[in-house]
Design an enzyme around this catalytic site. Sequence first.
Site, short mmCIF file in Angstrom:
data_model
loop_
_atom_site.label_atom_id
_atom_site.label_comp_id
_atom_site.label_asym_id
_atom_site.label_seq_id
_atom_site.Cartn_x
_atom_site.Cartn_y
_atom_site.Cartn_z
CE1 TYR A 14 -1.74 -3.04 -7.56
CE2 TYR A 14 -1.73 -2.42 -9.87
CZ TYR A 14 -2.40 -2.57 -8.68
OH TYR A 14 -3.74 -2.28 -8.61
CG ASP A 26 4.11 1.44 -3.33
OD1 ASP A 26 3.49 1.19 -4.37
OD2 ASP A 26 3.65 1.22 -2.18
CE LYS A 46 -1.57 -3.86 0.00
NZ LYS A 46 -2.35 -4.91 -0.65
P1 KE4 Z 1 -4.76 -0.61 -3.11
O1 KE4 Z 1 -5.22 0.51 -4.00
O2 KE4 Z 1 -5.12 -1.97 -3.65
O3 KE4 Z 1 -5.14 -0.41 -1.64
O4 KE4 Z 1 -3.13 -0.54 -3.09
C1 KE4 Z 1 -2.44 -0.53 -4.32
C2 KE4 Z 1 -1.02 -0.99 -4.09
C3 KE4 Z 1 0.00 -0.04 -4.08
N1 KE4 Z 1 1.28 -0.39 -3.87
C4 KE4 Z 1 1.62 -1.69 -3.66
C5 KE4 Z 1 3.06 -2.03 -3.43
C6 KE4 Z 1 0.62 -2.69 -3.66
O5 KE4 Z 1 0.98 -3.98 -3.45
C7 KE4 Z 1 -0.72 -2.34 -3.87
C8 KE4 Z 1 -1.83 -3.35 -3.89
N2 KE4 Z 1 -1.45 -4.70 -3.59
C9 KE4 Z 1 -2.28 -5.72 -4.21
C10 KE4 Z 1 -1.65 -7.08 -3.89
N3 KE4 Z 1 -0.67 -7.44 -4.83
C11 KE4 Z 1 -3.70 -5.62 -3.79
C12 KE4 Z 1 -4.56 -6.82 -4.14
C13 KE4 Z 1 -5.60 -6.46 -5.15
O6 KE4 Z 1 -5.29 -5.73 -6.12
O7 KE4 Z 1 -6.73 -6.93 -4.96
#
Ligand code: KE4
Length: 428
Positions: free
Chosen positions: A145, A240, A268
């Site tokens: 993801y 990523d 993060k």
């Molecule tokens: P954000 O757009 O949520 O800041 O980041 C997206 C993203 C991109 N790449 C990786 C490897 C990620 O894990 C994420 C987002 N992580 C999730 C947790 N599995 C965020 C939690 C959520 O969607 O509320």
Amino acid sequence: MSSGALSQKLFATAREMIPGGVNSPVRAFRNVGGEPFFVRRAKGSRIEDVDGKTYIDYIGSWGPNILGHAPTVVTNTIHEVAKDGVSFGIPNPFEVEMARTVTDWVPSVEKVRMCNSGTEATMSAIRLARGFTGRDLIVKFDGCYHGHSDSLLVAAGSGALTHGEPDSAGVPADFARNTVVLPYNSPEALEALFAEKGECIAAVIVESYPANAGFVLPQAGYLDLLSSLTKKHGSLLIFDEVMTGFRLGKAGVQGLENITPDLSCFGKVIGGGLPVGAFGGRAEVMDQLAPDGPVYQAGTLSGNPLAMAAGLAQLKELDKASGYPRLEQLGAHFENGLRTLLSEKGVPHRINRVGSMFCLFFTDREIVNVEDVMKQDLEFFRKFFWGCLDKGIYLAPSPYETGFLSLAHTEADLDDTLGVFDEVLGSI
Ligand code: KE4
């Protein structure tokens, strides 16, 4: 399987005005059933819900809170910096200091652009790779993801090696057709695709250590193969590291694995809990970005002083406190205790852990890809999740997520948690 009265009341009200009652789907507890609790406050390794119940937290806002919740060094910084302004839309010194830190800590990053989420970081990196190579095709992996941009909400198509199909309503088929989705940890699939379409591939994007289908680790040589095939065919390798960056070491997974991606995405940890994302890499590629180059990318709040200062305070503390060896010590303590407990209980399990990131799978299958993750005992997981939550331990409300330790966790926290696991496993 229930949250407190005030959480239930808040959730009922939230659902009237917010889709699903949440501002991000995973918070709705749909993978475990039941309803989420609402948090009033958090400090260190603990969170307190609006009904006054406290939990040891193994999510830490999905990665940002590597020092624990509300670390004084970060909250004091936010208070101080906010007095001089929260956002200017004009360059500020904190942006330069953050760029210096990122490029110093991550050798592959010669230049970096800040943005406001991991989604923005990967979306921008994809556009930049297409602009730099002049090619359209993107490769991603099943179970990985990268946020919710259209090019990356794509599932493996019926003709897996031809093109992807939308993985969400609202993503045009024409968008998905430029993304190929391969099975993860399959050298054969990679080699076949590059043999057939290598010269059309703009980039391969991969979670450095996939952590959105549980925590799945690359098999020996897989990342090296990714690196060599992309180089051979003039494609870019995008790591990523939104979750792993600055968490699994100063240079993230690329430092652990000695891989040099062309572009990397972060988020993060570098925001200290405030909205942040970043992408960076080879100067030759990054210089294609506006205003110098033809690839447009922008953001009103990108590099805002508050998020930059909070992220810098967190990174400095992490470095000063020799955080990474301590996180490894805590992780090893937890893993060893967990392995002993599950073996004594005769519970089929697999544990994947690197540093402060971990995942417990209720299966005796080796975990190579997302198919293996899907075959674990999901009902057992749900019972385990709720049993632990009822006893004040907050694990990821999904078997497809990863757990996080912080520098605020102690061996006593971990031993108390293992004690709860013992009780809960005995009751399932
Ligand atoms: P954000 O757009 O949520 O800041 O980041 C997206 C993203 C991109 N790449 C990786 C490897 C990620 O894990 C994420 C987002 N992580 C999730 C947790 N599995 C965020 C939690 C959520 O969607 O509320």
